[in-house]
Motif scaffolding. Structure first.
Motif, short mmCIF file in Angstrom:
data_model
loop_
_atom_site.label_atom_id
_atom_site.label_comp_id
_atom_site.label_asym_id
_atom_site.label_seq_id
_atom_site.Cartn_x
_atom_site.Cartn_y
_atom_site.Cartn_z
N LEU B 233 0.84 -1.20 0.00
CA LEU B 233 0.00 0.00 0.00
C LEU B 233 0.88 1.25 0.00
O LEU B 233 0.58 2.24 -0.68
N ALA B 234 1.93 1.21 0.78
CA ALA B 234 2.80 2.37 0.89
C ALA B 234 3.47 2.67 -0.45
O ALA B 234 3.73 3.82 -0.78
N SER B 235 3.76 1.63 -1.19
CA SER B 235 4.45 1.86 -2.45
C SER B 235 3.49 2.13 -3.61
O SER B 235 3.80 2.86 -4.51
N ARG B 236 2.34 1.54 -3.56
CA ARG B 236 1.43 1.66 -4.70
C ARG B 236 0.16 2.45 -4.40
O ARG B 236 -0.53 2.85 -5.33
N GLY B 237 -0.17 2.61 -3.14
CA GLY B 237 -1.43 3.26 -2.80
C GLY B 237 -2.59 2.31 -3.03
O GLY B 237 -2.44 1.21 -3.57
N LEU B 238 -3.73 2.74 -2.58
CA LEU B 238 -4.91 1.87 -2.72
C LEU B 238 -5.22 1.49 -4.16
O LEU B 238 -5.52 0.32 -4.44
N PRO B 239 -5.16 2.44 -5.09
CA PRO B 239 -5.50 2.06 -6.46
C PRO B 239 -4.59 0.94 -6.99
O PRO B 239 -5.01 0.12 -7.81
N GLU B 269 -1.68 10.89 5.02
CA GLU B 269 -0.97 12.09 5.42
C GLU B 269 0.46 12.10 4.89
O GLU B 269 1.00 11.08 4.51
N ASP B 270 1.08 13.23 4.88
CA ASP B 270 2.48 13.48 4.51
C ASP B 270 2.98 12.61 3.36
O ASP B 270 3.97 11.91 3.42
N GLY B 271 2.29 12.70 2.29
CA GLY B 271 2.76 12.00 1.10
C GLY B 271 2.20 10.62 1.00
O GLY B 271 2.01 10.11 -0.09
N GLY B 272 1.90 10.00 2.11
CA GLY B 272 1.20 8.74 2.27
C GLY B 272 1.22 7.75 1.15
O GLY B 272 2.22 7.52 0.48
N ALA B 273 0.09 7.17 0.93
CA ALA B 273 -0.02 6.04 0.03
C ALA B 273 0.42 6.40 -1.37
O ALA B 273 0.04 7.40 -1.94
N GLY B 274 1.18 5.53 -1.92
CA GLY B 274 1.57 5.67 -3.30
C GLY B 274 2.63 6.74 -3.53
O GLY B 274 3.07 6.95 -4.63
#
Lengths: 445, 352
Positions: B233-239, B269-274
């Motif tokens: 999730l951190a690297s790609r985000g939810l999508p 927050e702060d750049g977050g997901a993806g």
């Protein structure tokens, strides 16, 4: 973790000791509690306030409590102030031993206990708050979240003492709504938290110990769609109504939703029911009419001495002190049988204690005193106990567990000396001269 | 309360392998703003022939929590933490259980089964039996509730995975607490976590039915899965994982044989997901591959077994639910009687 402190953080107490944060133990309404280690290796608990609770007023209250150095094992009292910044502070206290459990566990039936221990816990709770009040301190936030009890002994431990203030102190009104006196919930002009309001909270707490339910949560609460703050103010402040109010059935416990209260209330001895009713009817409107600690103490200890074991299943049952008919067992419905009783007459000012001589009967030092400063049902205070003859099953006697010899006089006038460790056979009419002028007599009924 | 970052949310539910009906339910919503708290809920109907309406019970549970959770989130204000804590611990569980039971009873009244509209209430409630895990994320506050099995998994900013509502003791077989039990609010576990420092708030909050955790041979496997999920999730985000999650859950359901449901909120927050980029994106599915052995064999044999008995649902509470709680005429009786309870987190006990 998302707590405010990290494991390994160091802080300094007001007396210059450095402590190291070990781990987060829990999060509450005002702050977080951490396990910390002191330089000598001992473990303590650190309460660390949330910024919104770290007010100058709270700082003053805690600093005052630490200065008081209240040495009482029934309280987890603040022992040292820990300061990091004007809005970052907390205090040290002892770690709560595992044997102490919360009331929610009692309600979930995940602790093993009995009415004997519950009455003991109630009595100890009353005496704990009485000890505070006698020192001019109002606790102000008595609730089921702050009291812990040992289900095997009834010992209690009062936690979260950081809202206690000197009587008359106007430091912010706080408390748990369901336990606050109605005049405080309503915000009546001039109403202040103090001993009188503590007495209301104490009654709610005792009711929850014995009935496992809140005394105002009946049909009216069920009719509330969302029990928000406004609804709580109505339920506990503006229009409180005892669920067993003898004159107003409008708030009776629901047959489906409140089964525990409906079943447990009839098991409470009438003498205690009367005190609850007084407190939750006239006491709601007239704070001065609230049941005092000494009244609770007398009624609770008498009820504890009147516990009778079921002849069928052996479970302890509460009975009304002095009643001629003990009723039936709450567990299996078997008729209860009143055992012989020991009537102890204290030295002046004379008063009587009626102790049921069931299988687990024990007489403690406080039984021999008219106004004991504390009741203590531990082994260390044992004076006498009922024992079965080792070679003659079914024959019982009273064993002398005190340090002094007794003089026994049988109904035929003959007497005997019972030294510590000896047992005197139980017979109706047996009279005993105990220590310090206390007397006792065995009565068949 | 301090301002808090917004949250991205995701929900997925897959039917258990070989089953004809998904008895899980899930509801999610909100952004985490003061006016729009995040609310997550997953419910697991007990399944099996003893609980023929548990899919409805699970739906009611998730829906009710979504409504109650929003109400609770709307109450969050600065200076109210002590009151909110009591409300969260004592009032909301009671309201939730009561409302669920009232709704179930009303449903039965409208659509009675063969037992008739005047069937005993306790027996009717049991037909709808369900668990529930719910969470609310509002500015400055994270609270979660759990009744029965299922999992609340949290990933902190440092990547550590924790399970704040895990029972202190291992569950007794597949027995579970349930919304259908009398006074079930006493059995609700509550996680209370004020968030005075937004930067230290959890990065990921995930709720799942036990179909997911049971698919792993060990607790460590499940934790590793969550850790991998977060990394991804951190690297790609939810999508970037939306399409993958159903396949992962299907794989889990083949292991557990159970419906499997996941609801999660990712702090954006702060750049977050993806936008973290470069985080080692271990595929969460690798956790299954690395697990010493699956909880249940999978492959042809297991599939045959599942087909032979499509109602063989591991989440089914045991037959002891025929006496699902304390004997109400005996309020001091133990609630964890192994012959009569559905406990999963408490000691066996009895008052002497």
């Amino acid at each position: 973790m998302s707590g405010m402190l990290d494991n390994g953080d160091t802080l300094t107490t007001g007396t210059g000791e450095t402590l190291v944060v070990d781990r987060l133990l829990g999060q509450g309404g005002q702050g977080e509690v951490y396990r910390v280690t002191l330089p000598d290796g001992s473990a303590k608990a650190l309460k660390w306030y949330y910024p919104e609770s770290a007010t100058p007023q709270q700082r003053r209250v805690v600093e005052d409590l630490v200065e008081r150095d209240f040495d009482d094992e029934r309280f987890l009292w603040p022992t040292a102030f820990v300061d990091a910044a004007p809005d970052r502070f907390g205090y040290l206290m002892d770690v709560r031993p595992d044997r102490f459990r919360g009331l929610p566990e009692l309600f979930r039936r995940t602790v093993t206990t009995s009415f004997r221990e519950l009455l003991t816990a109630c009595l100890y709770t009353v005496e704990a708050y009485q000890a505070l009040h006698s020192r001019g301190i109002a606790y102000r936030d008595i609730s089921w979240g702050n009291i812990f009890f040992d289900p095997t002994t009834g010992d209690v431990l009062v936690c979260d003492n950081d809202n206690a203030v000197v009587e008359g102190d106007r430091s912010g009104i706080s408390g748990t709504m369901g336990f606050m006196a109605p005049e405080l919930v309503r915000g009546d002009p001039g109403a202040m938290p103090g001993t009188q309001s503590d007495l209301h909270s104490l009654s709610v707490l005792l009711f929850m110990f014995l009935v496992n339910h809140h005394p105002f949560k009946g049909a009216r609460e069920l009719a509330i769609r969302c029990l928000d703050e406004h609804a709580e103010r109505r339920l506990y402040g503006k229009d409180p109504l005892f669920i067993f109010d003898p004159d107003d059935p409008d708030n009776r416990p629901d047959p489906v939703e409140h089964t525990t209260a409906r079943v447990l209330w009839p098991l409470v001895p009438p003498s205690l029911q009367k005190l609850f009713t007084q407190n939750f009817t006239v006491g709601l409107r007239e704070p001065s009419a609230r049941v005092r600690e000494s009244q609770w103490r007398d009624a609770l200890r008498a009820a504890r001495d009147a516990i009778v074991e079921c002849p069928n299943c052996g479970r302890p049952n509460m009975t009304e002190p002095g009643a001629a008919t003990p009723g039936t067992c709450w567990k299996d419905g078997a008729p209860l049988v009143l055992p012989p009783r020991l009537v102890v007459t204290t030295p002046p000012p004379r008063s009587e204690r009626h102790i049921m001589l069931g299988r687990a009967a024990r007489i403690h030092r406080h039984h021999l005193t008219a106004e004991p400063t504390r009741h203590d049902y531990s082994d260390g205070s044992l004076v006498a106990e009922l024992v079965e003859h080792p070679q003659k099953p079914g024959r019982y006697g009273l064993a002398n567990r005190s340090a002094e010899a007794w003089t026994g006089t049988r109904s035929d006038g003959t007497s005997q000396r019972i030294v510590p460790g000896q047992t005197v056979p139980l017979r109706a009419g047996l009279a005993l001269e105990l220590a310090d002028g206390a007397r006792a007599e065995v009565r068949a009924r | 309360m301090s301002a808090l970052a917004t949250w991205d949310i995701l929900e997925t539910s897959v039917i258990g392998y070989g089953k004809g009906l998904n008895q899980d339910s899930v509801r999610t919503g909100g952004t985490g703003a003061a006016t729009d708290p995040v609310v997550l809920a997953v419910a697991d109907g007990h399944g099996s022939a003893s609980y023929p309406r548990s899919d409805i019970g699970a739906r009611f549970a998730a829906e009710l929590f979504a409504a109650k959770g929003r109400e609770f989130g709307a109450l969050v204000r600065t200076g109210r933490l002590p009151w909110l804590r009591d409300y969260a611990r004592y009032e909301l569980p009671e309201q939730l259980v009561r409302d669920w039971q009232a709704r179930v009873w009303a449903h039965w009244g409208r659509q009675p089964g063969p037992e008739g509209a005047d069937a005993p209430r306790e027996e009717v409630l049991r037909l709808y039996g369900s668990t529930l895990v719910g969470a609310v994320l509002a500015p400055g506050l994270f609270v979660a509730w759990q009744l029965g099995d299922g999992d609340l998994t949290v990933v902190d900013p440092d990547g550590r995975v924790r399970l704040p509502l895990a029972p202190e003791r291992a569950e007794l077989g597949d027995e579970t607490a349930s919304l259908c039990l009398p006074e079930a609010w006493h059995l609700v576990r509550v996680h209370w976590e004020p968030l005075p420092e937004p930067a230290r708030a959890p990065r990921l909050v995930a709720l799942s039915t036990d179909g997911l955790s049971k698919s792993f041979a060990s607790d460590a496997g499940f934790t590793e899965f969550t850790s991998g999920l977060y990394a991804r999730l951190a690297s790609r985000g939810l999508p970037g994982i939306e399409d993958d999650v159903p396949r992962w859950l299907e794989a889990a359901s083949r292991h557990s044989g159970d419906d499997t449901t996941l609801a999660l909120a990712l702090r954006a927050e702060d750049g977050g997901a993806g936008r973290d980029g470069g985080v080692a994106g271990a595929d969460p599915r690798e956790a299954w591959a690395r697990a010493p052995e699956p909880a249940r064999p999978w492959g042809p044999g297991a599939e045959t077994e599942a087909e032979a008995d499509p109602t063989s649902d591991l989440s089914d509470p045991p037959s002891s639910l025929s006496n699902p709680g304390p004997n109400l005429s005996d309020p001091l009786s133990e609630r964890s009687d192994p012959t009569g309870g559905t406990r999963n987190d408490d000691e066996e006990t009895e008052r002497p």
